[in-house]
Motif scaffolding. Structure first.
Motif, PDB file in Angstrom:
ATOM      1  N   CYS A   4      12.244  -9.104   4.897  1.00  0.00           N
ATOM      2  CA  CYS A   4      11.697  -7.756   5.096  1.00  0.00           C
ATOM      3  C   CYS A   4      10.423  -7.485   4.317  1.00  0.00           C
ATOM      4  O   CYS A   4       9.661  -6.579   4.679  1.00  0.00           O
ATOM      5  CB  CYS A   4      12.754  -6.715   4.718  1.00  0.00           C
ATOM      6  SG  CYS A   4      14.275  -6.870   5.673  1.00  0.00           S
ATOM      7  N   GLY A   5      10.176  -8.222   3.233  1.00  0.00           N
ATOM      8  CA  GLY A   5       8.954  -8.041   2.466  1.00  0.00           C
ATOM      9  C   GLY A   5       8.761  -6.612   2.004  1.00  0.00           C
ATOM     10  O   GLY A   5       9.639  -6.016   1.383  1.00  0.00           O
ATOM     11  N   GLU A   6       7.599  -6.024   2.345  1.00  0.00           N
ATOM     12  CA  GLU A   6       7.263  -4.667   1.902  1.00  0.00           C
ATOM     13  C   GLU A   6       8.182  -3.603   2.476  1.00  0.00           C
ATOM     14  O   GLU A   6       8.207  -2.471   1.999  1.00  0.00           O
ATOM     15  CB  GLU A   6       5.806  -4.323   2.278  1.00  0.00           C
ATOM     16  CG  GLU A   6       4.752  -5.082   1.477  1.00  0.00           C
ATOM     17  CD  GLU A   6       4.403  -6.417   2.117  1.00  0.00           C
ATOM     18  OE1 GLU A   6       5.187  -6.875   2.982  1.00  0.00           O
ATOM     19  OE2 GLU A   6       3.366  -7.002   1.748  1.00  0.00           O
ATOM     20  N   PHE A   7       8.967  -3.958   3.520  1.00  0.00           N
ATOM     21  CA  PHE A   7       9.855  -2.970   4.132  1.00  0.00           C
ATOM     22  C   PHE A   7      11.244  -2.965   3.492  1.00  0.00           C
ATOM     23  O   PHE A   7      12.138  -2.237   3.924  1.00  0.00           O
ATOM     24  CB  PHE A   7       9.990  -3.243   5.634  1.00  0.00           C
ATOM     25  CG  PHE A   7       8.682  -3.124   6.376  1.00  0.00           C
ATOM     26  CD1 PHE A   7       8.181  -1.883   6.730  1.00  0.00           C
ATOM     27  CD2 PHE A   7       7.939  -4.254   6.697  1.00  0.00           C
ATOM     28  CE1 PHE A   7       6.980  -1.760   7.399  1.00  0.00           C
ATOM     29  CE2 PHE A   7       6.724  -4.149   7.376  1.00  0.00           C
ATOM     30  CZ  PHE A   7       6.244  -2.903   7.724  1.00  0.00           C
ATOM     31  N   THR A   8      11.445  -3.770   2.447  1.00  0.00           N
ATOM     32  CA  THR A   8      12.736  -3.837   1.769  1.00  0.00           C
ATOM     33  C   THR A   8      13.229  -2.474   1.298  1.00  0.00           C
ATOM     34  O   THR A   8      14.420  -2.165   1.444  1.00  0.00           O
ATOM     35  CB  THR A   8      12.670  -4.820   0.583  1.00  0.00           C
ATOM     36  OG1 THR A   8      12.317  -6.124   1.071  1.00  0.00           O
ATOM     37  CG2 THR A   8      14.007  -4.901  -0.136  1.00  0.00           C
ATOM     38  N   PRO A   9      12.356  -1.603   0.731  1.00  0.00           N
ATOM     39  CA  PRO A   9      12.851  -0.286   0.279  1.00  0.00           C
ATOM     40  C   PRO A   9      13.512   0.530   1.375  1.00  0.00           C
ATOM     41  O   PRO A   9      14.367   1.372   1.086  1.00  0.00           O
ATOM     42  CB  PRO A   9      11.584   0.408  -0.236  1.00  0.00           C
ATOM     43  CG  PRO A   9      10.664  -0.703  -0.605  1.00  0.00           C
ATOM     44  CD  PRO A   9      10.941  -1.797   0.380  1.00  0.00           C
ATOM     45  N   LEU A  10      13.131   0.288   2.644  1.00  0.00           N
ATOM     46  CA  LEU A  10      13.734   1.043   3.735  1.00  0.00           C
ATOM     47  C   LEU A  10      15.178   0.635   3.980  1.00  0.00           C
ATOM     48  O   LEU A  10      15.969   1.418   4.531  1.00  0.00           O
ATOM     49  CB  LEU A  10      12.909   0.847   5.014  1.00  0.00           C
ATOM     50  CG  LEU A  10      11.436   1.271   4.944  1.00  0.00           C
ATOM     51  CD1 LEU A  10      10.739   0.962   6.261  1.00  0.00           C
ATOM     52  CD2 LEU A  10      11.316   2.756   4.600  1.00  0.00           C
TER      53      LEU A  10
END
Length: 367
Positions: free
Chosen positions: A187-193
């Motif tokens: 997920c990279g940068e989308f991990t917080p979601l």
């Protein structure tokens, strides 16, 4: 100019290709060369948090030697665990005004994603190096090196609280390291979601963002309130007295399944006090789990007393101790953090005092 452009392209590709080996191969460069050039710092060096915690006897933030991160193992007389067992600071870009153009907003959101990604990478590295630093202590305690089990006792071993907590926290985090690392790769940068979906189940404590920590403490407070209400008149007194009573071995031994599950919920050992099939699992699962945890708290209490007392604990360690004792909401509503810290320390000192009296009475009974 052509050769320079190609060189830059190769460098970017090289860094990207090494991304997936960040944890498994500590010899790889840990920081971007371009970021190091901007700060006139060699790539092998990392910024450290210069903020000193109250009571910290020496710096325990991760330092960098060559290309490998090194965590300073606490000495036998240190009461605080390394600060690398807590989340690092999350450096988010400042908010934009509402009139910002759409393209600039997209760039801003991308920068936020990169900030989260850097935060998670730091947390994963800290989890890995914390566990590596704890290996000699695990051998001293007779624990297996490659099975991340958490000790509840130290028997006659002469180790300090900082060392004991390093062993426990590193084992806790490394159990979550692999699944969280896989999410981060995909997920990279989308991990917080996705983190709100999984919560702390797969997230190492070193990778929990401030809002996640805040939400978990709010959930713990609500869970405690419901569990204490379920106990009703079976446990009376103010909250501190109630927590002490349900932490007494005699109470745990005599409690029914409802009481055991409620005590587990108060101390964060289960998510609900009314779990399905809880009555059937109380004997084989929940009562032994509660007894082991109370045994651990007794050891931690003793190590705090022997390490100089609550005054030697850093603010983060005081908050951590309250979380583990079901009192994370003690200072909610205080006007300033300094006053909240004083209230937390007073509560913990009172807890240690009363728990010490409990232990003395237990020893008297056994004699």
């Amino acid at each position: 100019m052509l050769s320079l452009s190609r060189g830059q392209h190769v460098l970017r590709f090289s860094l990207k290709s090494q991304k997936h080996h960040l944890i498994l191969n500590p010899s790889i460069q840990l920081f971007s060369t371009s970021a190091a050039l901007k700060s006139n710092r060699p790539p092998s060096q990392s910024p450290t948090n210069t903020k000193k915690d109250h009571g910290q006897s020496k710096t325990t933030t991760p330092t960098v030697t060559g290309t490998a991160t090194k965590v300073d193992t606490p000495g036998p007389h240190e009461i605080n665990a390394p600060t690398s067992t807590f989340p690092a600071d999350l450096a988010r870009p400042p908010p934009l005004p509402p009139s910002t153009p759409t393209l600039s907003k997209l760039t801003h959101y991308l920068a936020i994603g990169k900030a989260f990604l850097a935060f998670y990478k730091t947390g994963l590295k800290n989890s890995f190096y914390n566990y590596r630093a704890a290996l000699p202590l695990r051998k001293e305690l007779g624990l297996p090196s490659y099975i991340p089990s958490s000790p509840s006792t130290i028997a006659d071993k002469h180790i300090g609280r900082g060392q004991f907590q390093l062993v426990r926290r590193s084992a806790r985090d490394v159990r979550r390291l692999i699944p969280f690392f896989m999410v981060l790769i995909v997920c990279g940068e989308f991990t917080p979601l996705l983190i709100p979906i999984f919560g702390s189940t797969i997230t190492p404590a070193t990778c929990r963002i401030p809002s996640q920590v805040h939400d978990e403490r709010n959930a713990a407070s609500k869970r405690k309130t419901l569990a204490l209400q379920a106990l009703g008149t079976s446990v009376q007194g103010n909250e501190l007295e109630t927590l002490l009573r349900i932490s007494h071995p005699d109470w745990v031994r005599a409690a029914d399944s409802k009481g055991v599950l409620s005590a587990c919920a108060v101390l964060g050992l289960v998510k609900r006090h009314d779990r399905f099939a809880g009555a059937l699992l109380t004997g084989p699962v929940y009562r032994p789990r509660l007894n082991r945890y109370l045994e651990y708290l007794a050891v931690d209490d003793a190590l705090i007393r022997n390490g100089g007392g609550v005054k030697e604990l850093s603010p983060n360690e005081v908050m951590f101790a309250l979380d583990e004792r079901g009192a994370s909401d003690v200072a909610v509503g205080y006007p300033s953090e300094s006053k909240a810290d004083v209230a937390r320390r007073e509560w913990l000192m009172r807890w240690l005092e009363l728990r010490g009296k409990q232990e003395k009475s237990l020893k008297t009974k056994t004699v």
